[in-house]
Design a protein around this motif. Structure first.
Motif: not given
Length: 75
Positions: A1, A5-6, A9, A12-13, A15, A17, A60
């Motif tokens: 990754m 990417d990190y 993520l 994105d609390k 989750m 997407g 993303f």
């Protein structure tokens, strides 16, 4: 990754997407203004094709464009 990417993520609390304006506020340690975030969403947020949830959130791919834009604002 990759680092991006990190970062996505971590932002994105919920989750789901995608990033909401509230989630994107945490980008760059919360230094972005509300007006800047509104403008960024005008340019980089996706619009849901079905009209359902996530109708105005950043996916993303859009986040990558946003991040590259900020990282290379001098070019």
């Amino acid at each position: 990754m990759k680092v991006t990417d990190y970062m996505f993520l971590a932002l994105d609390k919920d989750m789901n997407g995608t990033l909401s304006k509230l989630e994107l506020k945490e980008y760059a340690d919360g230094t972005l203004t509300e007006i800047f975030i509104d403008r960024a969403f005008d340019e980089h947020a996706c619009r849901s094709k079905t009209g359902g949830g996530n109708a105005h959130e950043m996916d993303f791919e859009s986040f990558l464009d946003f991040d590259l834009t900020l990282e290379n604002k001098d070019t």
